[in-house]
Design a protein around this motif. Structure first.
Motif, PDB file in Angstrom:
ATOM      1  N   ASP A 247       0.825  -1.214   0.000  1.00  0.00           N
ATOM      2  CA  ASP A 247       0.000   0.000   0.000  1.00  0.00           C
ATOM      3  C   ASP A 247       0.860   1.265   0.000  1.00  0.00           C
ATOM      4  O   ASP A 247       0.606   2.201  -0.755  1.00  0.00           O
ATOM      5  CB  ASP A 247      -0.946   0.013   1.207  1.00  0.00           C
ATOM      6  CG  ASP A 247      -2.011  -1.066   1.132  1.00  0.00           C
ATOM      7  OD1 ASP A 247      -2.294  -1.579   0.024  1.00  0.00           O
ATOM      8  OD2 ASP A 247      -2.573  -1.411   2.196  1.00  0.00           O
ATOM      9  N   TYR A 248       1.876   1.269   0.843  1.00  0.00           N
ATOM     10  CA  TYR A 248       2.759   2.436   0.888  1.00  0.00           C
ATOM     11  C   TYR A 248       3.588   2.558  -0.382  1.00  0.00           C
ATOM     12  O   TYR A 248       3.833   3.662  -0.871  1.00  0.00           O
ATOM     13  CB  TYR A 248       3.656   2.410   2.129  1.00  0.00           C
ATOM     14  CG  TYR A 248       3.002   3.056   3.316  1.00  0.00           C
ATOM     15  CD1 TYR A 248       2.892   4.443   3.413  1.00  0.00           C
ATOM     16  CD2 TYR A 248       2.471   2.290   4.346  1.00  0.00           C
ATOM     17  CE1 TYR A 248       2.278   5.049   4.489  1.00  0.00           C
ATOM     18  CE2 TYR A 248       1.854   2.885   5.436  1.00  0.00           C
ATOM     19  CZ  TYR A 248       1.757   4.266   5.504  1.00  0.00           C
ATOM     20  OH  TYR A 248       1.142   4.869   6.574  1.00  0.00           O
TER      21      TYR A 248
ATOM     22  N   LYS B 167       2.719   1.764  -3.373  1.00  0.00           N
ATOM     23  CA  LYS B 167       1.856   2.368  -4.391  1.00  0.00           C
ATOM     24  C   LYS B 167       1.819   3.888  -4.221  1.00  0.00           C
ATOM     25  O   LYS B 167       1.898   4.632  -5.196  1.00  0.00           O
ATOM     26  CB  LYS B 167       0.432   1.809  -4.298  1.00  0.00           C
ATOM     27  CG  LYS B 167       0.265   0.484  -4.977  1.00  0.00           C
ATOM     28  CD  LYS B 167      -1.114  -0.122  -4.829  1.00  0.00           C
ATOM     29  CE  LYS B 167      -2.262   0.802  -5.090  1.00  0.00           C
ATOM     30  NZ  LYS B 167      -3.572   0.117  -5.015  1.00  0.00           N
ATOM     31  N   LYS B 168       1.721   4.337  -2.979  1.00  0.00           N
ATOM     32  CA  LYS B 168       1.697   5.784  -2.714  1.00  0.00           C
ATOM     33  C   LYS B 168       3.009   6.437  -3.137  1.00  0.00           C
ATOM     34  O   LYS B 168       3.015   7.534  -3.697  1.00  0.00           O
ATOM     35  CB  LYS B 168       1.433   6.049  -1.230  1.00  0.00           C
ATOM     36  CG  LYS B 168       0.034   5.681  -0.794  1.00  0.00           C
ATOM     37  CD  LYS B 168      -0.132   5.867   0.711  1.00  0.00           C
ATOM     38  CE  LYS B 168      -1.499   5.355   1.153  1.00  0.00           C
ATOM     39  NZ  LYS B 168      -1.666   5.410   2.600  1.00  0.00           N
TER      40      LYS B 168
ATOM     41  N   HIS C 285       3.208   6.582  -6.968  1.00  0.00           N
ATOM     42  CA  HIS C 285       2.330   7.623  -7.515  1.00  0.00           C
ATOM     43  C   HIS C 285       2.635   9.007  -6.943  1.00  0.00           C
ATOM     44  O   HIS C 285       1.844   9.938  -7.105  1.00  0.00           O
ATOM     45  CB  HIS C 285       0.861   7.245  -7.292  1.00  0.00           C
ATOM     46  CG  HIS C 285       0.445   6.053  -8.100  1.00  0.00           C
ATOM     47  ND1 HIS C 285       0.329   6.073  -9.475  1.00  0.00           N
ATOM     48  CD2 HIS C 285       0.168   4.777  -7.729  1.00  0.00           C
ATOM     49  CE1 HIS C 285      -0.027   4.880  -9.913  1.00  0.00           C
ATOM     50  NE2 HIS C 285      -0.126   4.074  -8.874  1.00  0.00           N
TER      51      HIS C 285
ATOM     52  N   LYS D  87       2.667  10.266  -3.931  1.00  0.00           N
ATOM     53  CA  LYS D  87       1.800  10.823  -2.896  1.00  0.00           C
ATOM     54  C   LYS D  87       2.544  10.940  -1.566  1.00  0.00           C
ATOM     55  O   LYS D  87       2.074  11.614  -0.653  1.00  0.00           O
ATOM     56  CB  LYS D  87       0.547   9.968  -2.742  1.00  0.00           C
ATOM     57  CG  LYS D  87      -0.315  10.015  -3.983  1.00  0.00           C
ATOM     58  CD  LYS D  87      -1.580   9.244  -3.845  1.00  0.00           C
ATOM     59  CE  LYS D  87      -2.382   9.431  -5.132  1.00  0.00           C
ATOM     60  NZ  LYS D  87      -3.569   8.641  -5.178  1.00  0.00           N
TER      61      LYS D  87
END
Length: 124
Positions: free
Chosen positions: A13-14, A16-17, A20, A22
């Motif tokens: 999850d991290y 992916k951030k 991207h 974020k």
């Protein structure tokens, strides 16, 4: 410290951030440490592996087989078959690199790559 399933899921999850844009890698690794106790060095390597998979680039730090499988499954779910092909290319480059180091091979990860390539062959 053993990498748990929770660490694998949260690191994905991290990652992916981070991918991207974020959040930056250091903040993500620190969050993984604070939230679930994942060592920052391990967190950084897992995030780096994901980003390399997304770009189809060799990564040099190994993540475990369970994490590799989880990442590939979720890259397919989140990004589709074309991105899975790119990720598999990165994993294959990683296993080739590791094999050339003279410290043995990553048989379980190589087997996983072959499984996915067989499945992709059936999809084409």
């Amino acid at each position: 410290m053993k990498i748990t399933r929770e660490m694998i899921e949260k690191s994905y999850d991290y990652a992916k951030k981070v991918y991207h844009k974020k959040i930056d890698k250091t903040s993500a690794a620190n969050s993984l440490y604070r939230e679930i106790g994942m060592h920052q060095g391990s967190a950084y390597h897992y995030i780096e592996a994901f980003c390399s998979m997304m770009q189809g680039k060799k990564y040099t730090r190994t993540i475990n087989t369970e994490a590799t499988r989880y990442y590939l499954e979720n890259i397919y779910k989140d990004y589709g078959v074309d991105q899975l092909r790119i990720a598999l290319k990165a994993v294959e480059q990683h296993t080739d690199y590791y094999g050339k180091l003279g410290r043995g091979n990553l048989r379980s990860i190589e087997k996983l790559v072959n499984e996915y390539k067989t499945q992709l062959g059936k999809m084409s």
